[in-house]
Design a protein around this motif. Structure first.
Motif, short mmCIF file in Angstrom:
data_model
loop_
_atom_site.label_atom_id
_atom_site.label_comp_id
_atom_site.label_asym_id
_atom_site.label_seq_id
_atom_site.Cartn_x
_atom_site.Cartn_y
_atom_site.Cartn_z
N GLY A 12 0.82 -1.21 0.00
CA GLY A 12 0.00 0.00 0.00
C GLY A 12 0.86 1.25 0.00
O GLY A 12 1.77 1.39 0.81
N LYS A 13 0.57 2.18 -0.92
CA LYS A 13 1.34 3.42 -1.03
C LYS A 13 0.38 4.60 -1.13
O LYS A 13 -0.71 4.48 -1.70
CB LYS A 13 2.26 3.39 -2.25
CG LYS A 13 3.33 2.30 -2.20
CD LYS A 13 4.20 2.33 -3.44
CE LYS A 13 5.22 1.20 -3.44
NZ LYS A 13 6.20 1.33 -2.35
N SER A 14 0.82 5.74 -0.61
CA SER A 14 -0.01 6.94 -0.70
C SER A 14 0.86 8.18 -0.74
O SER A 14 2.00 8.18 -0.27
CB SER A 14 -0.96 7.02 0.49
OG SER A 14 -0.23 7.23 1.69
N LEU A 15 0.29 9.24 -1.30
CA LEU A 15 0.89 10.56 -1.25
C LEU A 15 -0.11 11.46 -0.54
O LEU A 15 -1.29 11.48 -0.89
CB LEU A 15 1.15 11.11 -2.66
CG LEU A 15 2.25 10.45 -3.49
CD1 LEU A 15 2.29 11.06 -4.88
CD2 LEU A 15 3.60 10.60 -2.81
N THR A 16 0.36 12.20 0.44
CA THR A 16 -0.54 13.07 1.19
C THR A 16 0.02 14.48 1.27
O THR A 16 1.23 14.70 1.15
CB THR A 16 -0.74 12.55 2.64
OG1 THR A 16 0.52 12.65 3.34
CG2 THR A 16 -1.20 11.11 2.64
N THR A 17 -0.86 15.44 1.49
CA THR A 17 -0.44 16.81 1.74
C THR A 17 0.00 16.93 3.19
O THR A 17 -0.27 16.03 4.00
CB THR A 17 -1.60 17.79 1.50
OG1 THR A 17 -2.59 17.58 2.51
CG2 THR A 17 -2.22 17.60 0.12
N PRO A 18 0.66 18.02 3.57
CA PRO A 18 1.03 18.20 4.99
C PRO A 18 -0.19 18.17 5.92
O PRO A 18 -0.05 17.87 7.10
CB PRO A 18 1.71 19.58 5.00
CG PRO A 18 2.29 19.70 3.62
CD PRO A 18 1.26 19.06 2.72
N ASP A 19 -1.36 18.49 5.39
CA ASP A 19 -2.58 18.46 6.21
C ASP A 19 -3.23 17.09 6.24
O ASP A 19 -4.30 16.91 6.84
CB ASP A 19 -3.60 19.48 5.67
CG ASP A 19 -3.11 20.91 5.83
OD1 ASP A 19 -2.37 21.17 6.79
OD2 ASP A 19 -3.47 21.75 4.98
N GLY A 20 -2.60 16.11 5.57
CA GLY A 20 -3.12 14.75 5.62
C GLY A 20 -4.12 14.39 4.54
O GLY A 20 -4.72 13.31 4.59
N GLU A 21 -4.33 15.26 3.55
CA GLU A 21 -5.25 14.92 2.47
C GLU A 21 -4.61 13.86 1.57
O GLU A 21 -3.45 13.99 1.17
CB GLU A 21 -5.60 16.16 1.65
CG GLU A 21 -6.42 17.18 2.40
CD GLU A 21 -6.76 18.37 1.53
OE1 GLU A 21 -6.67 18.24 0.29
OE2 GLU A 21 -7.10 19.43 2.08
N LEU A 22 -5.36 12.83 1.25
CA LEU A 22 -4.85 11.75 0.39
C LEU A 22 -5.01 12.17 -1.07
O LEU A 22 -6.10 12.11 -1.63
CB LEU A 22 -5.62 10.46 0.67
CG LEU A 22 -5.30 9.79 2.01
CD1 LEU A 22 -6.44 8.90 2.45
CD2 LEU A 22 -4.01 8.99 1.90
#
Length: 229
Positions: A151-161
């Motif tokens: 499982g991989k993800s990219l998020t913003t500093p605010d935690g938005e996926l």
């Protein structure tokens, strides 16, 4: 008065020639007979020649047929419309291929007819290579990211996926589109949210280059999913 005007014209021509000769761009002038009426040293050097050797030659004598035909279409359009034309294309010179960003500018005579076209070409080969390298890197990253069984993800500093792969979405019972509408706080166990935020904060602050910890996520169906992040 005539002598003063003649001297002013001569000085103007000298200034324009100086600007053209010191320009980092390739500058040339093509007349209606498809002959080169002017070329600066930068442009002539692409053919391993001096401006004197190139001036007066037919344009078609310098370029291979395919390139010459493509150039002709642009020149004819400027002669006919009287409007500037910008283009970007690959041109083959004796020393190799170069990508040029070119502007064709109409030059008018005393009757307001377009008697010649000035071309100003900038070598953008390095920029094109950089963009191509970025595209290739993006494709490689996309392949690794999307095809991974982890499982991989990219998020913003605010935690938005902003991006997740299929493996991560499947792990929590969501579709990729559903996951990318969520925030990490919505899928993380409440007791692990603070730890997750602190890990992200320390990375963004440059306090460490990576961090690893066990974290509980919440499956779409409500079950707890233990993971190593």
């Amino acid at each position: 008065v005539v002598e003063e005007r003649t001297e002013e014209v001569r000085e103007s021509e000298q200034w324009y020639r100086l600007l053209a000769e010191t320009s980092p761009d390739m500058i040339f002038v093509i007349d209606r007979d498809d002959r080169i009426r002017y070329v600066n040293s930068r442009a002539a050097a692409q053919f391993g020649k001096t401006p004197e050797e190139v001036t007066g030659q037919a344009r078609t004598a310098l370029f291979p047929p395919g390139v010459a035909e493509d150039q002709l279409r642009g020149l004819q359009l400027v002669f006919k419309s009287g409007e500037l034309l910008a283009s970007e294309s690959a041109v083959v010179f004796p020393g190799g291929q170069a990508w040029l960003d070119t502007q064709l500018v109409p030059m008018r005579d005393g009757t307001d007819m377009v008697s010649a076209v000035m071309g100003i070409s900038r070598d953008v080969t390095e920029r094109k290579r950089g963009l191509e390298a970025m595209r290739e890197n993006d494709e490689r990253f996309r392949a690794i990211f999307e095809r991974s069984s982890i499982g991989k993800s990219l998020t913003t500093p605010d935690g938005e996926l902003i991006k997740v792969n299929k493996a991560f979405a499947d792990m929590l019972g969501y579709s990729i589109d559903e996951m990318q509408q969520l925030n990490t706080a919505q899928i993380t166990h409440p007791d692990d949210n603070a730890m997750s935020r602190e890990g992200a904060r320390s990375l963004l602050a440059g306090e460490r280059s990576s961090c690893r910890f066990d974290e509980r996520f919440i499956h779409k169906g409500g079950a707890v999913v233990w993971t190593n992040v």
